[in-house]
Design a protein around this motif. Structure first.
Motif, mmCIF file in Angstrom:
data_model
loop_
_atom_site.group_PDB
_atom_site.id
_atom_site.type_symbol
_atom_site.label_atom_id
_atom_site.label_comp_id
_atom_site.label_asym_id
_atom_site.label_seq_id
_atom_site.Cartn_x
_atom_site.Cartn_y
_atom_site.Cartn_z
ATOM 1 N N ASN A 1 23.326 -5.730 -27.270
ATOM 2 C CA ASN A 1 24.300 -6.357 -28.175
ATOM 3 C C ASN A 1 25.157 -5.359 -28.951
ATOM 4 N N THR B 1 30.433 -12.106 -31.035
ATOM 5 C CA THR B 1 29.332 -11.895 -31.984
ATOM 6 C C THR B 1 28.630 -13.241 -32.200
ATOM 7 N N LYS C 1 24.185 -8.783 -34.252
ATOM 8 C CA LYS C 1 25.542 -9.354 -34.229
ATOM 9 C C LYS C 1 26.334 -8.917 -35.468
#
Ligand SMILES: NC(=O)c1ccc[n+]([C@@H]2O[C@H](COP(=O)([O-])OP(=O)(O)OC[C@H]3O[C@@H](n4cnc5c(N)ncnc54)[C@H](OP(=O)(O)O)[C@@H]3O)[C@@H](O)[C@H]2O)c1
Length: 245
Positions: free
Chosen positions: A111, A137, A155
């Motif tokens: 991520n 995100t 995120k």
């Protein structure tokens, strides 16, 4: 002339869910689209559906060196890059006491580290095309919920990457924005959506009163990636029907 004609768009995680809907929307607006992911069969199937404007690269964005290879192959295939969509993501939720070091590492590798490396490798080509980056995100990066610390923090990191790199690449004419989905009907939320009570809580907290569909997110990505948003950079735009504003 269609909105994204003569543009090349790379979408990580483009074989399924939000990435697939985004690829479909870009293709219908005239773009050439490259999708990536780890599962070749999934990418093959999606590419077949999207037609000859699309091709795929199998790659794991959590692994070192993959970003350079993916960008190099994109340039070999199409000779340019106009939009990079960092859509690949992983989202295990649960109590921290049940979360291993390995899961924490691989979540941040996928991520955060992957998108950073992809933007770095893509930057020379985006500078050439005056292109832009869209990071996917999550509204979870602003919300506070037990069991979400690892995913939400990853995120939130990507939100801040978006702002800092907008500052770094702005003078080169490259925009960097993010789209933060609310709860959306894709594979990543399949388990959660099976839990009717949990689903009810999320929908009740969504002012617009429903789950998001992948196309809702795709439309927002195209809005930010297009010339109409040419003066917009460093923004995280929520696409979640008002969840976790
Ligand atoms: N659905 C939601 O409610 C929601 C909400 C907020 C944010 N998001 C974000 O939206 C993005 C897309 O997710 P989605 O909802 O569309 O779910 P999804 O259908 O499960 O999509 C995730 C995609 O990422 C790819 N991927 C995962 N790990 C990867 C890796 N290490 N390397 C390369 N590709 C990888 C997967 O393909 P392979 O497994 O084949 O690699 C898959 O295509 C994610 O970043 C997610 O965090 C989703």
């Amino acid at each position: 002339m269609k909105r994204f004609e003569n543009r090349v768009v790379l979408i990580t995680g483009g074989g399924t869910g939000i990435g697939k809907a985004t690829a479909t929307a870009f293709v219908s607006e005239g773009a050439k689209v490259i999708i990536t992911g780890r599962r070749q069969n999934v990418l093959e199937e999606t590419t077949k559906k999207l037609g000859e404007q699309t091709c795929f690269i199998v790659g794991d964005v959590s692994k070192k060196g993959e970003a350079k290879r993916i960008i190099d192959e994109t340039i070999e295939k199409f000779g340019q890059l106009d939009v990079l969509v960092n859509g690949a993501g992983t989202g295990a939720m649960g109590p921290l006491s049940e979360t291993s070091d390995e899961v924490i590492e691989s979540t941040f590798q996928t991520n955060v580290f992957g998108p950073l490396a992809l933007i770095r490798e893509a930057a020379p080509y985006l500078i050439e095309s005056k292109g832009n980056v869209i990071n996917i995100t999550s509204v979870m990066s602003k919300g506070v919920m037990a069991g979400s610390a690892m995913y939400a923090a990853s995120k939130a990191a990507l939100d801040h990457v978006t702002r800092c790199l907008a500052a770094e690449y702005g003078s080169s004419g490259v925009r960097v924005n993010a789209v933060a989905p609310g709860l959306t009907a894709t594979d990543i939320t399949a388990e959660l959506r099976k839990d009717e009570q949990m689903l009810g809580i999320f929908v009740a907290q969504t002012p617009m009163g429903r789950l998001g569909e992948p196309i809702d997110i795709a439309k927002t990505v195209l809005l930010l990636a297009g010339d109409e948003a040419g003066w917009v950079t460093g923004q995280v735009v929520q696409a979640g029907g008002g969840l976790m504003l």
